[in-house]
Design an enzyme around this catalytic site. Structure first.
Site, PDB file in Angstrom:
ATOM      1  N   ASP A 319       0.869  -1.174   0.000  1.00 19.40           N
ATOM      2  CA  ASP A 319       0.000   0.000   0.000  1.00 19.40           C
ATOM      3  C   ASP A 319       0.907   1.226   0.000  1.00 19.40           C
ATOM      4  O   ASP A 319       1.351   1.683   1.035  1.00 19.40           O
ATOM      5  CB  ASP A 319      -0.867  -0.044   1.250  1.00 19.40           C
ATOM      6  CG  ASP A 319      -1.765   1.169   1.374  1.00 19.40           C
ATOM      7  OD1 ASP A 319      -1.749   2.022   0.458  1.00 19.40           O
ATOM      8  OD2 ASP A 319      -2.483   1.272   2.382  1.00 19.40           O
ATOM      9  N   ASP A 465     -17.281   4.560  -0.118  1.00 22.53           N
ATOM     10  CA  ASP A 465     -15.982   4.237   0.469  1.00 22.53           C
ATOM     11  C   ASP A 465     -16.143   3.960   1.974  1.00 22.53           C
ATOM     12  O   ASP A 465     -17.268   3.897   2.481  1.00 22.53           O
ATOM     13  CB  ASP A 465     -15.001   5.386   0.172  1.00 22.53           C
ATOM     14  CG  ASP A 465     -13.557   4.932   0.120  1.00 22.53           C
ATOM     15  OD1 ASP A 465     -13.198   4.032   0.885  1.00 22.53           O
ATOM     16  OD2 ASP A 465     -12.776   5.481  -0.677  1.00 22.53           O
ATOM     17  N   ASP A 578     -10.478  -3.172  -0.995  1.00 16.66           N
ATOM     18  CA  ASP A 578      -9.316  -2.292  -0.998  1.00 16.66           C
ATOM     19  C   ASP A 578      -8.358  -2.801   0.089  1.00 16.66           C
ATOM     20  O   ASP A 578      -8.700  -3.713   0.838  1.00 16.66           O
ATOM     21  CB  ASP A 578      -9.809  -0.871  -0.670  1.00 16.66           C
ATOM     22  CG  ASP A 578      -8.793   0.188  -1.029  1.00 16.66           C
ATOM     23  OD1 ASP A 578      -7.736  -0.157  -1.572  1.00 16.66           O
ATOM     24  OD2 ASP A 578      -9.063   1.367  -0.762  1.00 16.66           O
ATOM     25  N   ARG A 638      -7.613  -3.996  -5.191  1.00 17.08           N
ATOM     26  CA  ARG A 638      -6.404  -3.212  -5.427  1.00 17.08           C
ATOM     27  C   ARG A 638      -5.172  -4.111  -5.515  1.00 17.08           C
ATOM     28  O   ARG A 638      -4.281  -3.875  -6.325  1.00 17.08           O
ATOM     29  CB  ARG A 638      -6.212  -2.170  -4.324  1.00 17.08           C
ATOM     30  CG  ARG A 638      -5.157  -1.137  -4.700  1.00 17.08           C
ATOM     31  CD  ARG A 638      -5.086   0.002  -3.726  1.00 17.08           C
ATOM     32  NE  ARG A 638      -4.646  -0.438  -2.420  1.00 17.08           N
ATOM     33  CZ  ARG A 638      -4.579   0.351  -1.351  1.00 17.08           C
ATOM     34  NH1 ARG A 638      -4.930   1.619  -1.440  1.00 17.08           N
ATOM     35  NH2 ARG A 638      -4.181  -0.126  -0.195  1.00 17.08           N
ATOM     36  N   ASP A 654      -3.820   4.414  -5.750  1.00 23.71           N
ATOM     37  CA  ASP A 654      -3.983   5.801  -5.319  1.00 23.71           C
ATOM     38  C   ASP A 654      -3.082   6.733  -6.122  1.00 23.71           C
ATOM     39  O   ASP A 654      -2.028   7.156  -5.664  1.00 23.71           O
ATOM     40  CB  ASP A 654      -3.697   5.908  -3.828  1.00 23.71           C
ATOM     41  CG  ASP A 654      -4.675   5.055  -3.034  1.00 23.71           C
ATOM     42  OD1 ASP A 654      -5.695   4.658  -3.625  1.00 23.71           O
ATOM     43  OD2 ASP A 654      -4.423   4.794  -1.857  1.00 23.71           O
ATOM     44  N   HIS A 712     -12.793   8.711  -9.140  1.00 22.51           N
ATOM     45  CA  HIS A 712     -12.679   8.528  -7.691  1.00 22.51           C
ATOM     46  C   HIS A 712     -11.817   9.651  -7.137  1.00 22.51           C
ATOM     47  O   HIS A 712     -11.007  10.232  -7.855  1.00 22.51           O
ATOM     48  CB  HIS A 712     -12.057   7.155  -7.394  1.00 22.51           C
ATOM     49  CG  HIS A 712     -11.997   6.825  -5.937  1.00 22.51           C
ATOM     50  ND1 HIS A 712     -13.097   6.923  -5.109  1.00 22.51           N
ATOM     51  CD2 HIS A 712     -10.986   6.393  -5.144  1.00 22.51           C
ATOM     52  CE1 HIS A 712     -12.741   6.561  -3.876  1.00 22.51           C
ATOM     53  NE2 HIS A 712     -11.468   6.235  -3.880  1.00 22.51           N
TER      54      HIS A 712
END
Lengths: 980, 460
Positions: A319, A465, A578, A638, A654, A712
């Protein structure tokens, strides 16, 4: 979304967390700096969480210290220089079974024997597996990625002489030459060398061993008293096991053990390595190849660069906060598939290993070795360009599939045969998705939906979300913001729209949370090395991580999506996974400790890259189950691994509202596609930061031509629903979205083909033009299926773009102006804000539905328009796939239509491309637009019943466009239209 | 004055049976129906093309403006008209025709999609009418209230103007009265001042006389003591016996010094001593038995500071309140304690005697004059303030008919927060933003992050 939190008293948040990585405990240029230099780590997050317990501290400062990775294994491997391999092949140990050939390899220094297994798989694939002959403990072999045990070809020994052995690998004429001393393998087709294995002697295999006393003093600093205890224990065990025949321990080469072999510490994180060093590595030489691709996910150009003198490409699902571009750093997902392409052939190397993996790429010229020289002589060439690829993984075994092509499509098919194809998405998922972190409450959702109605913007899905859940307890709804989720979903359903809610794999540790209690009581959480439930810090605060590698846990997770388990859900609600790298804010590199323990006792280290795949797998399974197996799931993930394409969509994580991020979305999705992940997109508008109107419009235009089309935005960004940018911009965005919807039949058909044959939907030019070297490095334009070439505008203030139109003797038609262009050429296309340079390839038929409506479901049954772009020979062909857009009936009941349209000899013919399928639809043929034809005297329609009808038509002489008015035939019928 | 909305009501009455139904292509409004004549070719409303009438609504778009397909979804930019009998007519985008979503309440937009739409126009119309009626009633009621307010405002204005006139009258009277009273006060203060001064003078004379008599008595006393032989004379020898009278600082009175003190003639008798010598020696002279002079201003003993404890307590209390204040105030507080009352100088002047009756009468009269003036001035000030307030209010714009005048001086709270309902209403009503607590993010709090943050990582 995704930022990480470290919740701390504000005063310390910065200093403590950020100071560390910058203080440079590990000086020197090395892979460790990959993540760590980017320590701009502050982000304010309003309302990070509530109810985390304790008192007196304000939540909101979020900082992300990304510590350097642990990388002793990588250092050890990179320390090994190319040269003489210590491994010998014991040719006399050859056992030729009905399917596989097995022989032993031995390290001439340590004398540790390895087992080499070779298979010739059907469809031009060679599998090479190397493991320990007598491992101390089992080593991890990746499960659940291969769709089945691949069918094999019969192997035969076709030659044998002093020091070498030749095996034939099936009917395509591939031969494998195994050299004894030092061990190397050369794969040939005819006289052509395709690939050499261990040619540079970089086979590296750290056999399992017992820990010895001599290891202990090397432990770095060891701040933990606990370490000493562990050592004593291990020592004890060593003595007990001393009787076993353990030749490795005596080997002289092991006298010097690298630091970090049994434990690595970085800052507060310690990686205990109870199994010691376990890494594996192998090199491949690819003569004749200068272009290599694949191994997503990296924010880099499509064509991989050499890593000499720099960091290797890293595959380790992480991440990453605000990732950097043109960088080999690891991102959210990993597919260890590398493709090599030349004008002569395409080749793939699939390295099936789910541990942390590094890939070194170097270019070379063949001929440095004796064998290479011989080869040059044989092939009559001079210096042959060559690419060397070296794979290194922290644990597991060597399990490699050489996909021998020879065409790009063949490689894609070979990979698909191993790991499966893209799941056929429900049709709505190909529409436009509107997301934001967060739509605040039911009224907000209603207002946004109204905005789409009022501005005549098609939209299929609204997304929620993490804030929608009650305190980030997934499977729940915030009782004050979303008190009546079912009503909300029904209101959306009345407008034929859907919703996606996020369900992340970190579960809030809260005894009042049913999901947590069940997971805990069933023992379904990942464990620490000491056997307690592994807990880390994530969105909800303290969180535990369900062990998705456990099939029972996955079954339980799937059951949670039943309508009575996930309260407030309906068949209209789909899922977003996610943070499934997994993201652990408090963990090393924001992920799970490698010594955490999974089902079956495997370490997290062994299967890290697989975790995200399992999350998406279990979620998709849950959606299938809730409908009684009827409906196709939609799950966005993701993190991913090889095989994730079977479970849904992925996106590039992201990103940021920057032009460069818009630009990189193309090579990133192309790389995804090459690795089988066709359903790829990037956050339209960019996740972080606020896009200016021009960037947003350009992003919509680009996103409309990428497979997964979702806008998004981060919580801290300004609202950016399209109508907030003024009439002019909303009109541009509307045009982009409508273009997407009009092309949905084409997209859907392309996805069907991808689902059937494994070809990516969005693909690099070279896949369609494998012999045109000009295309090999192009990644600012691409093909959708085989018919459309797209070159989105990704430059600020652009006045024009240079479009390369490939194909000797081919023609291309601008889809907007219908102007014809001859290829090959580099065409300067002037652009305005409304321009999206898209070209239809001469010789193709593209089906459209030009009645753009609110959503895909509203377009069901609408008539079709065929765009027939003629080749210079006056021919064209294309197809159309059609089903109910949502169920598995196409598969289980053959309820589908696959139509073939062929234009030749001034006749357009519709026939069945697949007579197995049938599907009843009222849809009919509204219009045919033929590009590049003269004006006919008459146009006659011959329906299946043998009658004849004259069709009205309109011919545009200037552009040579012929429009046939209302043939009116059913789209499922056979017919012919003749131009006279 | 009826609200105009009421006038709309008849339009919404459902079409009555017997109304002539005009035939027109699907999706065409009544006002446009004359463009669509079945007997003639159809010309697109933008004039872009002319087509056979059979091509109107044939589910294929021929006109650039979409006007040939008013009743189908064929054109991307068309509009579909629904009459919505019983409710309000509507023009919806063509794309909403037969898309499975019920858009028109008369369900005419979904004639071929399989969607089952019910005609809800009557119901909607009824609800609309009810809503309009409610609004009309509200409007009527509002109008009534407004008229009432206008009347009240007018009455209020008249009343205020009247009150203003009265106040202005009062002010004039008060101004006069203030003038008169000021003169009277000044007249009364003159004699009062004179009488007070006389009283003071007399009192000072009296005090001076008393002091002289006291001094003479002390001189006589000293003389009696110095005159050791009680012969009625003080001689040089007698002076020399008193060393404190030494003038040159050698600790003894020499003959010369004694002579100098005595002067000429010497010795001195009681009267001469009183008049001449006493003044010279009285500062050095000590009555017998008090040879050592007491310290003129004895230092107060430090231990005797009883108030200190109390102060310390106070200090502590203060310290608790303001921990950060440092040492400063503590030291400041260590001031010298007050002297003991006994040690005050013995020569405090005795209090002045009360005024005599005549003076007192004058003072009383002046005081009364002053008080009367003050009262009158206060009244005047009040009157002026009232006038100012009234003038301000009268000058305020309360709308064309003054209908908003009832709002004057009314305070209202503006509630803005929805989720964090019931914000404490101790906020100042005039400025609701200052005191109202703002909604807080993540109002839950976090424990020490080093606790939960680290413990999963720590090694046993």
């Amino acid at each position: 979304m995704c930022v990480r939190v470290c919740v701390s008293p504000q005063a310390e948040a910065g200093g403590a967390a950020v100071g560390g990585p910058l203080s440079g405990d590990r000086p020197g240029r090395g892979p460790e700096q990959l993540q760590d230099v980017r320590t701009k780590r502050f982000l304010q997050v309003g309302g990070v969480s509530h109810g985390l317990g304790g008192a007196g501290l304000r939540v909101c400062f979020v900082c992300v210290p990304t510590p350097p990775p642990f990388l002793a294994f990588h250092r050890r491997q990179r320390g090994l220089q190319p040269g003489h391999s210590p491994y010998w092949a014991l040719l006399e140990s050859l056992q030729l079974g009905p399917d596989a050939a097995r022989l032993q390899l031995i390290n001439e220094v340590t004398k540790v024997p390895l087992l080499l297994e070779l298979w010739g798989l059907q469809g031009n694939v060679t599998r090479i597996r190397i493991k320990e002959l007598n491992p101390l403990r089992p080593r991890f072999e990746v499960p659940d990625v291969l769709v089945a045990e691949p069918p094999v070809e019969r192997l035969a020994v076709t030659g044998r002489d002093e020091g070498s052995l030749e095996l034939s690998l099936g009917p395509a004429g591939h031969r494998l030459l195994v050299t004894e001393k030092p061990f190397r393998m050369d794969l040939l087709q005819g006289r052509e060398l395709l690939c050499s294995v261990n040619a540079r002697g970089l086979l590296f295999f750290e056999h399992l061993r017992q820990r010895r006393d001599s290891d202990t003093p090397r432990e770095p600093t060891a701040e933990e008293g606990g370490a000493a205890e562990g050592q004593e224990e291990t020592t004890g065990r060593t003595e007990d096991a001393g009787n076993q025949s353990e030749k490795p321990t005596e080997a002289p080469a092991e006298a010097v053990e690298e630091p970090g072999s049994w434990e690595e510490t970085f800052k507060t994180h310690t990686d205990t390595k109870p199994n010691g060093p376990t890494s594996v590595g192998l090199d491949f030489s690819l003569p004749g190849f200068e272009h290599v691709y694949g191994i997503p996910e990296h924010a880099d150009s499509l064509r991989l660069r050499t890593t000499e003198g720099g960091d290797p490409y890293r595959l380790y699902n992480l991440d990453v906060f605000q990732y950097e571009l043109y960088n080999p750093m690891a991102l959210y997902g990993s597919v260890p598939l590398l493709l090599a392409h030349s004008t002569r052939r395409t080749l793939g190397i699939f390295w099936l290993n789910a541990a942390e993996t590094w890939v070194d790429i170097s270019s070379n010229t063949a001929g440095k070795t004796l064998f290479g020289k011989l080869l040059d002589y044989m092939q009559g060439g001079g210096e042959t360009p060559q690419t060397d690829v070296r794979w290194m993984s922290e644990s597991g075994i060597v399990d490699v599939f050489l996909l021998l092509g020879p065409t790009p499509a063949a490689v894609a098919g070979q990979y698909a045969a191993l790991t499966g194809t893209q799941a056929l998405p429900p049709l709505f998922a190909l529409g436009y998705h509107q997301s934001r972190w967060n739509y605040n409450d039911e009224e907000d959702v209603a207002a946004v939906e109204r905005g789409f109605e009022e501005h005549a913007l098609p939209c299929d899905v609204l997304w929620l979300d993490i804030e929608h859940a009650d305190g980030k307890r997934y499977f729940t709804w915030d009782p004050s913001k979303f008190p009546r989720p079912r009503d909300m979903l029904e209101r959306l359903a009345a407008k034929k729209r859907k919703m996606v809610s996020i369900v992340d794999p970190h579960i809030k540790v809260d005894s009042g949370y049913r999901v947590h209690n069940e997971l805990r009581s069933r023992g379904f959480y990942v464990k620490t090395k000491d056997g307690s439930d592994y807990e880390g810090w994530c969105w909800p605060g303290s969180a535990a991580y369900p062990d998705f590698t456990n099939p029972e846990m996955r079954a339980w997770w799937a059951s949670m999506f039943a309508y009575d388990q996930y309260e407030g859900s309906t068949e209209n609600l789909f899922t977003w996974n996610d943070m499934n790298e997994p993201s652990v804010f408090s963990g090393p590199e924001v992920t799970m400790h490698k010594d955490a323990v999974h089902h079956g006792g495997w370490e997290h280290r062994d299967l890290h890259n697989l975790y995200g795949l399992y999350v998406q797998m279990a979620t998709a399974e849950g959606q299938i189950q809730r409908s009684g197996g009827q409906h196709r799931p939609f799950v966005l993930s993701r993190a991913f691994f090889a095989g994730s394409q079977r479970y849904g969509a992925v996106w590039t994580g992201d990103n940021a509202a920057e032009w460069e991020h818009l630009k990189i979305s193309i090579p990133m999705c192309l790389s995804f596609g090459l690795a089988g992940l066709s359903f790829c997109g990037s956050d339209v508008g960019g996740f972080f930061k606020n896009p200016e109107a021009e960037l947003l419009v350009r992003w919509y235009q680009a996103g409309a031509f990428q497979p997964f089309f979702r806008a998004h935005a981060h919580l801290d960004t300004a609202r950016r629903e399209p109508w907030l940018f003024g009439d002019e911009n909303v009109a541009l965005i509307r045009a982009a979205i409508r273009q997407r919807y009009a092309l949905l039949p084409f997209w859907y058909t392309a996805f069907y083909r991808s689902h059937r044959h494994g070809l990516p939907v969005m693909r690099p030019l070279w896949m369609e033009y494998p012999e045109d070297a000009t295309t090999f490095a192009i990644d600012d334009q691409y093909m959708i299926d085989r018919a459309l070439l797209v070159h989105p505008v990704t430059e600020q203030g652009a006045r024009g773009v240079q479009v390369y139109l490939p194909g000797k003797g081919e023609v291309w038609y601008d889809v907007t102006s219908h102007q014809k262009h001859h290829a090959p050429q580099t065409l300067y296309v002037p652009v305005t804000m409304s321009s999206v340079p898209v070209f239809q390839r001469g010789g193709t038929v593209v089906p459209r539905q030009e009645r753009v409506r609110r959503s895909t479901e509203c377009m069901r049954g609408d008539p079709f328009t065929l765009y027939v772009a003629l080749s210079p020979q006056g021919t064209a062909e294309g197809d159309l796939f059609l089903d109910d857009g949502q169920s598995f009936d196409y598969e289980t009941k053959a309820r589908y239509l696959h139509r073939q349209f062929t234009f030749a000899g001034n006749t357009l013919t519709a026939s069945s491309a697949d007579p197995r399928g049938s599907f009843d639809t009222p849809a009919w043929l509204e219009r045919v637009v033929i590009l590049g034809t003269g004006k006919p005297a008459a146009v006659i329609l011959h329906p299946a019943d043998g009658s004849e009808t004259r069709l009205d038509f309109h011919h545009e002489a200037e552009t040579s466009v012929l429009t046939l008015r209302k043939p009116g035939v059913r789209i499922g019928d056979d017919w012919a239209i003749v131009l006279r | 004055m009826l609200p105009p909305l009421l006038l709309l009501l008849p339009v919404l009455v459902p079409v009555l049976p017997g109304t002539v139904e005009v035939t027109r292509p699907r999706g065409v409004s009544l006002s446009n129906h004359h463009f669509y004549e079945a007997s003639k070719p159809f010309t697109c409303l933008d004039g872009s093309a002319t087509i056979a009438f059979a091509w109107v609504n044939d589910d294929y778009c021929d006109c650039r403006d979409g006007s040939d397909e008013p009743g189908t979804a064929a054109c991307p930019n068309g509009r579909f008209h629904c009459t919505n009998a019983g409710y309000r007519p509507q023009n919806i985008p063509s794309a909403h025709v037969n898309d499975g979503v019920c858009d028109c309440c008369d369900a005419t937009d979904e004639y071929d999609s399989g969607a089952t739409c019910e005609n809800t126009c009557k119901e909607l119309g009824r609800r609309e009418r009810e809503a309009l009626q409610r609004r009309a009633e509200v409007a009527r009621e509002g109008f009534r209230i407004k008229q009432q307010l206008v009347q009240e405002a007018a009455a209020g204005r008249l009343e205020k103007q009247g009150r203003l006139g009265g106040l202005q009258e009062t002010r004039r009277g008060l101004e006069q009265r203030v003038g008169t009273l000021r003169a009277a006060k000044e007249a009364a203060e003159g004699p009062e001042r004179a009488a007070k001064e006389e009283h003071q003078r007399r009192w000072e004379e009296q005090r001076a006389a008393a002091a002289a008599a006291q001094e003479a008595a002390r001189a006589d006393e000293a003389f009696a003591e110095l005159d050791a032989d009680t012969d009625g004379w003080v001689t040089a020898a007698e002076l020399r016996a008193r060393p404190e009278l030494d003038t040159d600082g050698d600790g003894a009175v020499s003959e010369e010094e004694a002579q100098a003190l005595l002067g000429d003639p010497a010795p001195v008798d009681a009267a001469a001593f009183r008049d001449r010598l006493w003044a010279t020696i009285k500062h050095r002279y000590r009555p017998q038995g008090q040879a050592e002079p007491p310290p003129p201003h004895p230092e107060p003993p430090l231990e005797e500071t009883p108030p200190e404890e109390e102060e310390e307590e106070e200090e502590e209390a203060e310290e608790e309140e303001e921990e950060d204040d440092g040492e400063g105030p503590e030291e400041e507080l260590k001031v010298p304690p007050p002297q003991h009352p006994e040690e005050k100088g013995p020569e405090e002047p005795p209090p002045a005697p009360p005024f005599d009756a005549a003076t007192q009468a004058l003072i009383d009269a002046a005081q009364q004059a002053r008080e009367e003036l003050e009262e009158a001035e206060r009244a005047l000030k009040e009157a002026e303030e009232s006038i100012r307030a009234l003038e301000q209010e009268l000058a305020f714009d309360f709308g064309p008919q003054g209908e908003f005048s009832y709002l004057y001086n009314q305070c209202y709270e503006l509630g803005t927060s929805t989720s964090t309902a019931s914000a404490p209403s101790n906020a100042s009503p005039r400025n609701p933003n200052t005191a109202a607590p703002r909604p807080t993010w993540g109002k839950g709090t976090l424990g020490d992050p080093r606790g939960p943050w680290r413990w999963p990582l720590s090694l046993p």
